[in-house]
Write an enzyme that holds these catalytic residues in place. Structure first.
Site, PDB file in Angstrom:
ATOM      1  N   HIS A   1       0.805  -1.218   0.000  1.00 43.53           N
ATOM      2  CA  HIS A   1       0.000   0.000   0.000  1.00 43.53           C
ATOM      3  C   HIS A   1       0.841   1.272   0.000  1.00 43.53           C
ATOM      4  O   HIS A   1       1.900   1.353   0.608  1.00 43.53           O
ATOM      5  CB  HIS A   1      -0.930   0.006   1.211  1.00 43.53           C
ATOM      6  CG  HIS A   1      -0.189  -0.063   2.519  1.00 43.53           C
ATOM      7  ND1 HIS A   1       0.257   1.049   3.189  1.00 43.53           N
ATOM      8  CD2 HIS A   1       0.191  -1.125   3.270  1.00 43.53           C
ATOM      9  CE1 HIS A   1       0.872   0.686   4.301  1.00 43.53           C
ATOM     10  NE2 HIS A   1       0.845  -0.634   4.375  1.00 43.53           N
ATOM     11  N   ASP A   2       0.365   2.278  -0.737  1.00 49.73           N
ATOM     12  CA  ASP A   2       0.920   3.632  -0.731  1.00 49.73           C
ATOM     13  C   ASP A   2       2.322   3.724  -1.316  1.00 49.73           C
ATOM     14  O   ASP A   2       3.012   4.720  -1.108  1.00 49.73           O
ATOM     15  CB  ASP A   2       0.912   4.223   0.692  1.00 49.73           C
ATOM     16  CG  ASP A   2      -0.469   4.235   1.314  1.00 49.73           C
ATOM     17  OD1 ASP A   2      -1.321   5.012   0.833  1.00 49.73           O
ATOM     18  OD2 ASP A   2      -0.706   3.464   2.258  1.00 49.73           O
TER      19      ASP A   2
ATOM     20  N   GLY B   1       5.096  -0.988   2.753  1.00 53.02           N
ATOM     21  CA  GLY B   1       4.286   0.187   2.481  1.00 53.02           C
ATOM     22  C   GLY B   1       5.075   1.481   2.410  1.00 53.02           C
ATOM     23  O   GLY B   1       6.160   1.608   2.972  1.00 53.02           O
TER      24      GLY B   1
END
Length: 263
Positions: free
Chosen positions: A116-117, A134
């Site tokens: 994520h991200d 992440g």
């Protein structure tokens, strides 16, 4: 007979191919000419560009593997002309940034995980089993050796190459090779730079700059003073100084002859 599951609200461009036993959920956009192989799952929030190829077993836009995630809306944005090989996983973002981004013209080999991200540039090659935690940023034209593992929040500059099995817990500045444990400077990526049209003068400037940073025994602050004075007006100096100024986790170590068991 159709052997795949395509949500009627998914938006597929012209000449998109979807293989057998693949699932494409609601709130998915796929660009013209993209090929989705069999047994692929594309969850809500996926935005996939044109002329991509996604191979069997890959999962795109699954919810983040983050205990802080509480169901907020987020996306994955994948650009054009990417090749995503077998069993890759690219998770969507969290409230931190709202999205995970992958640029254009990347080769993402089998079993790569992009969490994520993350923000991945363009023209990168991630070899098999590379793993990005992440909030990682990876610059353009970066090559990750097989089984490279990168800690969350690390930044990797453009034109970097890592050795296979590298454990990356510090920022890696642009134009270099990185290897060993702890992750360390292993020279300038001169072959890659030549292939991409960098002049010998530019490569020499980069080499000299990294001598101050990694090989002369200076503190980073003192090295930066020399670089500003000697190379501050060069394109290479500006890029490297800008990266150092925004480093998140501190720079990787300089070259060391010590083996891991001697540290």
């Amino acid at each position: 007979m159709t052997l795949n599951d395509i949500n009627p609200n998914a938006k597929l461009g012209k000449d998109v191919t979807v293989g057998n036993f693949s699932t494409i959920c609601d709130d998915v956009v796929i660009g013209d000419g993209t090929w989705i192989g069999p047994n692929v799952t594309i969850f809500p929030g996926a935005r996939i560009g044109k002329n991509c190829k996604i191979f069997p077993g890959s999962v795109i836009s699954a919810v983040p593997q983050d205990l802080k995630f509480s169901g907020e809306y987020s996306t994955v944005e994948i650009g054009d002309n990417n090749v995503i090989r077998e069993c890759c996983t690219i998770n969507r973002g969290t409230a931190a940034s709202g999205t995970t981004i992958v640029g254009d013209n990347n080769l993402i080999m089998a079993y790569v995980h992009i969490a994520h991200d993350c923000v991945v540039g363009s023209n990168c090659v991630f070899a098999n089993n590379s793993t990005l935690a992440g909030h990682i940023t990876v610059g353009d034209f970066t090559i990750l050796g097989g089984k490279t593992a990168i800690l969350q929040f690390v930044h990797i500059g453009s034109h970097v190459i890592t050795a296979g099995g590298a454990l990356v817990d510090k920022d890696i500045p642009p134009f270099v090779k990185a290897a060993r444990y702890p992750i360390s400077y292993a020279g300038v990526n001169s072959i890659g730079l030549k292939r991409r049209g960098f002049s010998q003068e530019s490569i020499d400037n980069i080499t000299d700059i990294y001598r101050y940073i990694f090989q002369k025994g200076l503190t980073i602050s003192h090295a930066v003073e020399y670089i500003k004075e000697l190379y501050g007006n060069t394109d290479e100096g500006k890029v490297i100084l800008g990266f150092i100024g925004s480093a998140n986790t501190g720079l990787m170590k300089g070259y060391s002859y010590l083996r891991r068991d001697e540290k």
